[in-house]
Design a protein around this motif. Structure first.
Motif, PDB file in Angstrom:
ATOM      1  N   HIS A 224       0.823  -1.192   0.000  1.00  0.00           N
ATOM      2  CA  HIS A 224       0.000   0.000   0.000  1.00  0.00           C
ATOM      3  C   HIS A 224       0.863   1.250   0.000  1.00  0.00           C
ATOM      4  O   HIS A 224       0.641   2.175  -0.783  1.00  0.00           O
ATOM      5  N   THR A 225       1.874   1.242   0.869  1.00  0.00           N
ATOM      6  CA  THR A 225       2.696   2.447   0.946  1.00  0.00           C
ATOM      7  C   THR A 225       3.465   2.662  -0.355  1.00  0.00           C
ATOM      8  O   THR A 225       3.796   3.781  -0.696  1.00  0.00           O
ATOM      9  N   SER A 226       3.722   1.608  -1.058  1.00  0.00           N
ATOM     10  CA  SER A 226       4.467   1.829  -2.292  1.00  0.00           C
ATOM     11  C   SER A 226       3.532   2.124  -3.459  1.00  0.00           C
ATOM     12  O   SER A 226       3.949   2.179  -4.602  1.00  0.00           O
ATOM     13  N   GLY A 227       2.265   2.314  -3.128  1.00  0.00           N
ATOM     14  CA  GLY A 227       1.380   2.899  -4.126  1.00  0.00           C
ATOM     15  C   GLY A 227       0.726   1.939  -5.098  1.00  0.00           C
ATOM     16  O   GLY A 227       0.385   2.319  -6.211  1.00  0.00           O
ATOM     17  N   VAL A 228       0.543   0.718  -4.677  1.00  0.00           N
ATOM     18  CA  VAL A 228      -0.191  -0.185  -5.557  1.00  0.00           C
ATOM     19  C   VAL A 228      -1.672   0.179  -5.500  1.00  0.00           C
ATOM     20  O   VAL A 228      -2.230   0.293  -4.419  1.00  0.00           O
ATOM     21  N   PRO A 229      -2.276   0.386  -6.632  1.00  0.00           N
ATOM     22  CA  PRO A 229      -3.683   0.792  -6.617  1.00  0.00           C
ATOM     23  C   PRO A 229      -4.615  -0.357  -6.235  1.00  0.00           C
ATOM     24  O   PRO A 229      -4.239  -1.520  -6.337  1.00  0.00           O
ATOM     25  N   ASN A 230      -5.755   0.059  -5.763  1.00  0.00           N
ATOM     26  CA  ASN A 230      -6.816  -0.899  -5.450  1.00  0.00           C
ATOM     27  C   ASN A 230      -6.341  -2.039  -4.548  1.00  0.00           C
ATOM     28  O   ASN A 230      -6.452  -3.215  -4.865  1.00  0.00           O
ATOM     29  N   MET A 231      -5.831  -1.600  -3.411  1.00  0.00           N
ATOM     30  CA  MET A 231      -5.252  -2.558  -2.484  1.00  0.00           C
ATOM     31  C   MET A 231      -6.196  -3.662  -2.025  1.00  0.00           C
ATOM     32  O   MET A 231      -5.814  -4.843  -2.046  1.00  0.00           O
ATOM     33  N   PRO A 232      -7.438  -3.296  -1.627  1.00  0.00           N
ATOM     34  CA  PRO A 232      -8.306  -4.368  -1.103  1.00  0.00           C
ATOM     35  C   PRO A 232      -8.476  -5.501  -2.098  1.00  0.00           C
ATOM     36  O   PRO A 232      -8.380  -6.675  -1.758  1.00  0.00           O
ATOM     37  N   ASN A 233      -8.699  -5.101  -3.327  1.00  0.00           N
ATOM     38  CA  ASN A 233      -8.900  -6.111  -4.340  1.00  0.00           C
ATOM     39  C   ASN A 233      -7.634  -6.942  -4.527  1.00  0.00           C
ATOM     40  O   ASN A 233      -7.688  -8.162  -4.687  1.00  0.00           O
ATOM     41  N   THR A 234      -6.517  -6.246  -4.477  1.00  0.00           N
ATOM     42  CA  THR A 234      -5.255  -6.940  -4.662  1.00  0.00           C
ATOM     43  C   THR A 234      -5.049  -8.008  -3.600  1.00  0.00           C
ATOM     44  O   THR A 234      -4.707  -9.148  -3.914  1.00  0.00           O
ATOM     45  N   ILE A 235      -5.282  -7.627  -2.343  1.00  0.00           N
ATOM     46  CA  ILE A 235      -5.020  -8.640  -1.312  1.00  0.00           C
ATOM     47  C   ILE A 235      -6.012  -9.787  -1.424  1.00  0.00           C
ATOM     48  O   ILE A 235      -5.685 -10.940  -1.141  1.00  0.00           O
ATOM     49  N   LEU A 236      -7.200  -9.453  -1.879  1.00  0.00           N
ATOM     50  CA  LEU A 236      -8.166 -10.533  -2.054  1.00  0.00           C
ATOM     51  C   LEU A 236      -7.686 -11.510  -3.126  1.00  0.00           C
ATOM     52  O   LEU A 236      -7.720 -12.726  -2.953  1.00  0.00           O
ATOM     53  N   GLU A 237      -7.188 -10.936  -4.203  1.00  0.00           N
ATOM     54  CA  GLU A 237      -6.701 -11.794  -5.287  1.00  0.00           C
ATOM     55  C   GLU A 237      -5.500 -12.624  -4.829  1.00  0.00           C
ATOM     56  O   GLU A 237      -5.384 -13.801  -5.148  1.00  0.00           O
ATOM     57  N   ILE A 238      -4.630 -11.953  -4.085  1.00  0.00           N
ATOM     58  CA  ILE A 238      -3.451 -12.669  -3.600  1.00  0.00           C
ATOM     59  C   ILE A 238      -3.885 -13.848  -2.738  1.00  0.00           C
ATOM     60  O   ILE A 238      -3.399 -14.971  -2.874  1.00  0.00           O
ATOM     61  N   SER A 239      -4.854 -13.551  -1.865  1.00  0.00           N
ATOM     62  CA  SER A 239      -5.249 -14.619  -0.948  1.00  0.00           C
ATOM     63  C   SER A 239      -5.937 -15.752  -1.699  1.00  0.00           C
ATOM     64  O   SER A 239      -5.812 -16.915  -1.352  1.00  0.00           O
ATOM     65  N   GLN A 240      -6.653 -15.385  -2.763  1.00  0.00           N
ATOM     66  CA  GLN A 240      -7.295 -16.450  -3.542  1.00  0.00           C
ATOM     67  C   GLN A 240      -6.252 -17.354  -4.177  1.00  0.00           C
ATOM     68  O   GLN A 240      -6.421 -18.563  -4.247  1.00  0.00           O
ATOM     69  N   ALA A 241      -5.176 -16.715  -4.602  1.00  0.00           N
ATOM     70  CA  ALA A 241      -4.099 -17.522  -5.178  1.00  0.00           C
ATOM     71  C   ALA A 241      -3.473 -18.392  -4.101  1.00  0.00           C
ATOM     72  O   ALA A 241      -3.208 -19.581  -4.308  1.00  0.00           O
ATOM     73  N   LEU A 242      -3.280 -17.802  -2.946  1.00  0.00           N
ATOM     74  CA  LEU A 242      -2.652 -18.551  -1.867  1.00  0.00           C
ATOM     75  C   LEU A 242      -3.506 -19.737  -1.449  1.00  0.00           C
ATOM     76  O   LEU A 242      -3.005 -20.781  -1.050  1.00  0.00           O
ATOM     77  N   GLN A 243      -4.796 -19.533  -1.538  1.00  0.00           N
ATOM     78  CA  GLN A 243      -5.707 -20.588  -1.136  1.00  0.00           C
ATOM     79  C   GLN A 243      -5.469 -21.865  -1.935  1.00  0.00           C
ATOM     80  O   GLN A 243      -5.680 -22.965  -1.456  1.00  0.00           O
ATOM     81  N   LEU A 244      -5.005 -21.662  -3.161  1.00  0.00           N
ATOM     82  CA  LEU A 244      -4.786 -22.808  -4.029  1.00  0.00           C
ATOM     83  C   LEU A 244      -3.499 -23.548  -3.695  1.00  0.00           C
ATOM     84  O   LEU A 244      -3.212 -24.577  -4.272  1.00  0.00           O
ATOM     85  N   ILE A 245      -2.755 -22.968  -2.803  1.00  0.00           N
ATOM     86  CA  ILE A 245      -1.468 -23.569  -2.470  1.00  0.00           C
ATOM     87  C   ILE A 245      -1.539 -24.128  -1.055  1.00  0.00           C
ATOM     88  O   ILE A 245      -2.221 -23.570  -0.185  1.00  0.00           O
ATOM     89  N   ASN A 246      -0.845 -25.194  -0.870  1.00  0.00           N
ATOM     90  CA  ASN A 246      -0.793 -25.815   0.443  1.00  0.00           C
ATOM     91  C   ASN A 246      -0.382 -24.805   1.520  1.00  0.00           C
ATOM     92  O   ASN A 246       0.580 -24.062   1.357  1.00  0.00           O
ATOM     93  N   LYS A 247      -1.140 -24.779   2.619  1.00  0.00           N
ATOM     94  CA  LYS A 247      -0.883 -23.750   3.623  1.00  0.00           C
ATOM     95  C   LYS A 247       0.542 -23.797   4.159  1.00  0.00           C
ATOM     96  O   LYS A 247       1.124 -22.771   4.503  1.00  0.00           O
ATOM     97  N   ARG A 248       1.072 -24.988   4.243  1.00  0.00           N
ATOM     98  CA  ARG A 248       2.416 -25.091   4.796  1.00  0.00           C
ATOM     99  C   ARG A 248       3.447 -24.395   3.920  1.00  0.00           C
ATOM    100  O   ARG A 248       4.527 -24.058   4.349  1.00  0.00           O
ATOM    101  N   GLU A 249       3.055 -24.192   2.698  1.00  0.00           N
ATOM    102  CA  GLU A 249       4.022 -23.599   1.775  1.00  0.00           C
ATOM    103  C   GLU A 249       3.883 -22.090   1.654  1.00  0.00           C
ATOM    104  O   GLU A 249       4.667 -21.450   0.954  1.00  0.00           O
ATOM    105  N   HIS A 250       2.891 -21.537   2.348  1.00  0.00           N
ATOM    106  CA  HIS A 250       2.672 -20.093   2.223  1.00  0.00           C
ATOM    107  C   HIS A 250       3.913 -19.302   2.600  1.00  0.00           C
ATOM    108  O   HIS A 250       4.282 -18.334   1.933  1.00  0.00           O
TER     109      HIS A 250
END
Lengths: 1080, 301
Positions: A241-267
């Motif tokens: 956020h501080t480095s100015g990535v736009p639309n942060m909420p959506n971004t973290i949601l997308e990131i987490s959706q991607a993470l969801q597809l990966i084994n938690k131990r590997e996060h």
């Protein structure tokens, strides 16, 4: 004194509503006991004091009295008094908050030190700004405090209150929403609440509007992330956020959706790899994470690291390219991924293997993903194993069995070789009356017997079905047949294809390693397993039940005799009969641990080609099929399980395949006369009833589909493939999100093309779909009317063009060698010789063939902007263009009306059409090959490419009618249209190839862009497409009627032909002129 | 095309006068069908013949073989009966002309050449064959210019005449003369097809790649490799031909297989030999090359 006081209270309390008194009476005994007399008095005083503040403040008192006994349990008397004082002050100062303070206290103080009481009250009251809304918020805060303190320390609560306060300056509603969201959120955050709160604070300063969204998305995303990594995640989110990535909420949601597809131990590991990206290029971080599940599907974690490293390297030199790399939207990215991954994808090898299979089989073999066959629902069920149905080889989508790519590829190759081997070596060409070379024929005798008994007069649909009809235990016979046949095919392949046999053997031994332990099986199953292992080339001794050792040896003998390169499928059938006969007498019972004996069959192999049925077998074979043949294994049949499938062989369904093939043939001859016996409805029913190839999977419970449905599907599969409608209508638009990945052309007449991303300096692979359709047909009167209205010009142009046609032979003089001597030159030479000057030796002539060999494609921009009217006042009188012929006139009139409006002005497209008609007239005169296409579209998945006249189509009335219907449509995505035309031209054999792009404006389309660089992106892609055309020997020329055209055409058409028309009316003339110039 | 120089020099190189060239040794040819009988019959009746078929299946070898075979018979007959015509060759001459886009009628018939200060008429190869009465083999005839048909037509019907326009002559073909054309219906475009008026003056013999066993025998003989390797090469050829409809202009010819065999005989590793002699020769298409590579890898160890 005491009493007096007491009555005093009572008196005062009586002036208050009865509720107060009631509550007081309830709490009093407890309080009296807990507090000293003075303190008690102060307590009562406070209550009275508060109640007397206003008309309604008695309610606060009630609450005070109500919670007091509880508070005594939480606080020491001194602290209790402090709490009371703070409360009284608060209630007197802000009556609105009193109730909340008191009623929330028990919960809050449960998790709070007494020393914080006044601070707490301050936090709450700070939120109160004297308005009703702020009061509500403050109350909310008090009420939530208890729950919040479950999660937060008091210091954190204070920071949180500060945050709420600041947020409230922007919006009270938002603030209280966040408050309630926070209640649910904090339990998810993990240890680092402070971090979360400071992130929230940070957000308030920089983008408070996003807060709710941020909270919402955090609420959704945090549960998807490994708890130990949540703190890190939020930290990274803050840095993002501080480095100015736009639309942060959506971004973290997308990131987490991607993470969801990966084994938690590997996060953790993943975030380790990803974190450095933020420093380099913040927006690369989310893209990397988003792509990582896809990447991890193909490669392991250490490879992911090197993939990321490659991206980082790219970031330093070409950030845009790197972004495309991380999105896996560049060829480079795909290639790199392909290089580092060990798995082999079906899509990557399908072309290669398809041709390979065709070469091997010499048939039109197609390759498809196994899932496709399963989806057809015609009897095959395993989506991840290879198989074939006679014309198509089905392979699993991806193979990652081995750590090396080459081995995985070898697996694919072996698998397809085996599947093709079934076709090449005739597994499906079983002929019931065919001769078997290595065994005596038992089939026919058996057939006679069984049909006598059964008395069934429905003849079998296929030869193979007829064969299986011989057996009582159909499943068993099919299993034997499959194993022996696969073993035979394997042997044949190894003999025929020496090169692959080494790899083949290694795959076989890998398959052997996966076989179940024989000793865990029942006797009959064990013997079948023995057969499987033999077919896989096992040479080590295999355990068999002691009492069936002779049978086992016989099986080995028969199988060995059949599984070699000289056998045919008919031999397999004979072997099946024999093995079946042996196995049917073997009881499928459990075998004790001690009753196993290793069978060493190595010495049997050198027996040679002399084979005779083992002793004793002959008699039992004779008895087989006869009326009430003793069926000892009858009762145990229920328990029999087919052997486990050999993975590289996959499903084998000879019965279904032969039926399908026969049905296909039948489908082909449906219209004509078909002499071969056709399959009747009864046959199909019979088949569905008897076959075990179907009932197998029904037992396995794959959906509720019945055999009848399967049969229906089969019929659909072979006969009733509806031709894709060629309706050239401007069909509905399917919208695919621009941010999506690659596209596949899955429908007929669709083509996929790459697109050039100039920023990344790389192609986006398979990015656009071009849908080719025929333009709908209108009236051909339009064509006539235009030709008529240009009357004179048409004739003139035609004549001019006819002059272009060269003589086929042109005499060429002054050659060193040629057809004959040129007398003039010879005389000259002689004169030279006589006068002593050096003679010219070039005195031959020859005729040279000069033929006009031109192919040209006209690409007509039919985007919406061509609907623009040509701004001129002298509107053309409709009547003047009307045809004179009465019939044509009526048609013309109707078509005019049909268009709905009586246009009296001309649009750009009208002029384009007129120019086109003149051109057609002219080109027809000289006989050049030409095609006319219109293009438009909406989005990258819908580049519409309308054929008005295909290059190999002759000019006809159809073409005339299509021209009538050219009308403005959607947007302009030039690149794919150009690429498609290029591919059309490239396939033509002509010396001069020309591409004429007639457009009205710059290329533009939805998403034909990257943020903010729309124009350049489109221009660069178009330029690239034109460059590609040039590299293929095609000469592109752009003619535009855009008056601002110079701006973009210059960058686009460096050293290419282009022209901007100032006067649009000149278009028809100019086009003709240019065509003449360019092609000669 | 055979060498055009008319003066033969003996010392440095072997050189033949066109019409005197004939096969001295029996060329190796393995018949696949009844083509030998057919050709013999056609020759006996002086019916012109067209060989149809893809490149490298042995059309040229066949015509060489036939000219040798018929020549041997010719010699026998002559020695046995009458030997009055001493100038006649003992063998049947074979004049082979490879046709190309710029091959004109005068290239076939002949032309005036300037020699010193006078012109000299030089007979073209066709004229020579007509005069001497040998087999004239026009290879890939569709490539030649259309004006050549002017010559072909009168030669191939009952007239058996060659008009030599520039000299005002009409040459009658010698008795042994036969015109044989070859063409490959596969790869020429429709534009370059033979006209019916031309085609229907010939009988056509079709050539196709021989079956695996015969092809292996040929490859084994020509490349001097053992039959097992030759079988594998023939198998490869067969498999590649299966791809003909899939972007491969033409399948691997027997000739290419022989080349591969020769390379193997010279010690090149089989897969590599097939790659350079077969795979890269039949196609430039990368994906096809890859697939053929896999086929090769499957066949050769």
């Amino acid at each position: 004194m005491n009493n007096k006081k007491k009555t005093n209270f009572n008196k005062i309390l009586k002036t208050l509503p009865p509720d107060v008194k009631d509550q007081f009476d309830k709490s009093r005994p407890h309080l009296e006991e807990y507090l000293t007399g003075d303190q008690f008095r102060l307590w009562v005083d406070s209550g009275v004091q508060i109640a007397s503040q206003s008309n309604s403040s008695w309610d606060i008192t009630v609450n005070l009295f109500r919670v007091s006994p509880i508070m005594t349990g939480l606080l020491k008397p001194d602290d209790f008094m402090k709490w009371l004082n703070v409360g009284e002050d608060l209630a007197c100062q802000y009556p609105m908050l009193g109730t909340a303070y008191f009623s929330s206290s028990p919960a809050a103080l449960h998790n709070m030190q007494a020393e914080h009481i006044s601070d707490w009250a301050d936090l709450g009251s700070n939120l109160y700004k004297g308005t009703w809304k702020s009061g509500t918020l403050s109350n909310r805060f008090f009420e939530s405090s208890g729950a919040l303190l479950e999660q937060l320390t008091f210091e954190e609560l204070a920071r949180f209150a500060e945050f709420i306060d600041i947020l409230a300056k922007h919006s009270y509603d938002l603030s209280s929403e966040c408050l309630s969201l926070a209640l649910r959120l904090f339990p998810l955050v993990g240890d680092d609440k402070t971090g979360f709160i400071s992130l929230s604070l940070n957000l308030v300063e920089t983008g408070w509007r996003q807060l709710k969204a941020f909270y919402d998305s955090s609420l959704k995303s945090l549960p998807k992330i490994d708890p130990s990594q949540r703190k890190r995640f939020l930290g990274l989110a803050e840095r993002l956020h501080t480095s100015g990535v736009p639309n942060m909420p959506n971004t973290i949601l997308e990131i987490s959706q991607a993470l969801q597809l990966i084994n938690k131990r590997e996060h953790g590991q993943l975030l380790d790899i990803a974190a450095p990206l933020i420093d380099l290029h913040p927006s690369a971080f989310p893209e990397f994470i988003k792509s990582s599940p896809i990447v991890l599907n193909k490669v392991s974690f250490d490879k992911l690291d090197s993939w990321c490293a490659e991206g980082k390297r790219l970031l330093q030199t070409n950030p845009d390219g790197a972004m495309a790399f991380f999105k896996i939207e560049s060829s480079r990215s795909e290639k790199f991924l392909e290089d580092i991954s060990s798995s082999v994808d079906f899509s990557a090898i399908s072309n290669l293997i398809e041709l390979y299979c065709r070469a091997l089989a010499g048939e039109e073999i197609n390759l498809a993903d196994s899932r496709e066959l399963v989806e057809k629902n015609i009897g095959w069920v395993a989506a991840d194993s290879p198989t074939t149905e006679g014309s198509t080889v089905y392979l699993p989508e991806t193979v990652d069995r081995y750590s090396k790519k080459s081995q995985n590829f070898l697996w694919y190759k072996v698998v397809s070789t085996h599947q093709v081997g079934r076709m090449e070596f005739g597994s499906f060409r079983f002929n019931f009356y065919g001769t078997s070379h290595r065994f005596d024929n038992l089939r026919n005798a058996l057939d006679n017997k069984t049909s006598e008994i059964a008395g069934s007069n429905v003849s079998a649909a296929t030869d193979i079905q007829r064969f299986f009809n011989l057996f009582e235990e159909r499943q068993l016979s099919l299993d034997i047949f499959s194993i022996v046949e696969d073993g035979r095919v394997d042997a044949k392949i190894k003999d025929e294809y020496k090169g692959i046999s080494k790899g083949y053997k290694s795959i076989q031994s890998d398959a052997l390693a996966l076989r179940p332990n024989v000793r865990e099986l029942k006797s009959r199953e064990a013997l079948l397993e023995l057969l499987v292992q033999i077919s896989l080339g096992e040479t080590q001794p295999i355990s068999v039940p002691k009492k069936y050792k002779t049978q086992a040896l016989n099986i080995v003998k028969i199988a060995r005799h059949c599984m070699n390169a000289q056998s045919t499928v008919e031999d397999t059938a004979e072997a099946t009969i024999r093995i079946y006969r042996i196995l049917i007498d073997v009881l499928n019972d459990e075998v004790d641990e001690d009753d196993w004996d290793p069978l060493d069959f190595e010495d049997e192999s050198s027996e040679g080609d002399n084979f005779s049925d083992p002793e004793g077998l002959q008699q039992s074979l004779d008895s087989m099929g006869s009326a009430s043949g003793d069926d000892p294994a009858d009762t145990l049949e229920e328990n029999y399980n087919s052997p486990q499938e050999v993975d590289y062989r996959g499903e084998f369904k000879p019965e279904l395949t032969q039926l399908l093939e026969k049905l296909r043939e039948q489908g082909q001859f449906r219209d004509g006369d078909n002499d071969s016996e056709s399959i009747t409805q009864e046959m199909m029913e019979e088949f569905a009833q008897n076959t075990v190839e179907l009932s197998q999977e029904l037992n396995e419970g794959v959906g509720s589909i019945t055999n009848d449905e399967v049969v229906e599907n089969m019929l659909k599969e072979v006969g009733l493939q509806k031709p894709e409608s060629l309706e050239g209508g401007q069909g509905p638009l399917v919208h695919i999100d621009e941010t999506g990945g690659e596209l596949e052309a899955d429908e007929p007449e669709t083509f996929v093309y790459d697109e050039w991303d100039f920023r990344a300096g790389d192609y986006k692979p398979r990015w656009c779909i071009v849908r080719q359709k025929y333009m709908a047909e209108g009236e051909d009167a339009y064509y006539g009317s235009i030709v008529q209205s240009y009357g004179n010009l048409v004739m003139q142009v035609r004549r001019q063009f006819e002059l272009l046609v060269p003589e086929t032979m042109r005499k060429q003089r002054r050659l060193q060698d040629g057809e004959d001597i040129d007398i003039d030159d010879v005389i000259e030479t002689m004169v030279d010789i006589k006068t002593g000057s050096s003679p010219n030796e070039k005195m031959y002539w020859r005729r040279n063939k000069v033929h006009r060999d031109v192919a040209v494609v006209f690409l007509l921009d039919t985007s919406a902007s061509t609907a623009e009217a040509i701004d001129d006042s002298k509107s053309i009188n409709d009547q003047s263009t009307a045809p004179e012929d009465p019939v044509e006139y009526m048609l013309w009139l109707r078509s005019r009306r049909g268009e709905g409006s009586k246009r009296t002005y001309k649009r750009i497209i009208d002029l384009e059409k007129e120019a086109l008609i003149l051109l057609i007239n002219a080109i027809e005169a000289i006989g050049d090959t030409y095609g006319i296409y219109g293009f438009s579209g909406y989005g990258r998945e819908n580049v519409e490419f309308y054929t008005i006249k295909d290059v190999d189509e002759l000019f006809s009335d159809k073409v005339k009618r299509r021209i009538d219907r050219i009308s403005p449509l959607h947007a302009t995505r030039m690149g794919p249209a150009i690429r498609h035309s290029t591919s059309k031209l490239a396939s033509l054999d002509a010396r001069t190839k020309l591409m004429f792009l007639i457009s009205d404006g710059r290329p533009q389309d939805r998403g034909y862009s990257r943020e903010g660089v729309e124009k350049e992106y489109a221009v660069h892609d178009t330029k690239m497409a034109l460059d590609e055309a040039r590299s293929k020997g095609i000469n592109p020329f752009c003619l535009t009627v855009d008056r601002n055209g110079h701006d973009y055409l210059k960058t686009m058409m460096t050293e290419m032909g282009y022209e901007v028309l100032d006067d649009i009316h000149a278009l028809p003339h100019r086009l003709l002129y240019l065509y003449r110039k360019l092609t000669t | 095309m055979a060498t055009k120089t008319s003066n033969s020099t003996k010392s440095l190189y072997q050189s033949y006068i066109i019409e005197e060239y004939h096969l001295k040794q029996e060329p190796y040819y393995v018949p696949v069908g009844d083509e030998i009988q057919l050709f013999e019959a056609a020759y006996a009746q002086r019916i012109p013949v067209i060989f149809k078929g893809p490149t490298g299946v042995g059309k040229t070898r066949f015509v060489e073989y036939m000219s040798w075979k018929l020549g041997v018979n010719l010699t026998k007959v002559k020695k046995g009966k009458k030997s009055e015509n001493a100038t006649q060759q003992d063998n049947l001459p074979l004049v082979t002309i490879a046709c190309h886009e710029d091959l004109t009628a005068s290239d076939l018939v002949g032309r005036y050449l300037l020699e010193g200060d006078q012109t000299v008429w030089i007979d073209g190869p066709l004229t020579r064959a007509v005069k001497v009465g040998g087999i004239c083999y026009l290879d890939e005839v569709v490539e030649a210019r259309k004006d050549t048909t002017v010559l072909i037509h009168p030669l191939t019907d009952h007239r058996r005449m060659l008009p030599v326009e520039k000299r005002g002559e009409l040459l009658e073909a010698a008795d042994g003369f036969l015109l044989v054309l070859s063409y490959n219906p596969g790869y020429q475009s429709a534009l370059k097809d033979l006209k019916h008026s031309t085609r229907q003056r010939f009988v056509s013999i079709e050539f196709n790649p021989p079956p695996r066993e015969i092809e292996a025998e040929i490859v084994s003989h020509e490349a001097k490799i053992d039959i097992d390797i030759a079988m594998q090469l023939a198998q490869l050829g067969e498999k590649i031909r299966n791809l003909r409809e899939h972007g491969l202009g033409e399948g691997a010819s027997t000739r290419l297989l022989i080349y591969a065999g020769k390379l193997i005989a010279a010690g090149i590793e089989p897969r590599r030999a097939c790659q350079v002699a077969v795979n890269w020769s039949v196609t430039d298409d990368q994906s096809l090359q890859n697939s053929i590579e896999e086929v090769t890898a499957s066949i050769f160890e």
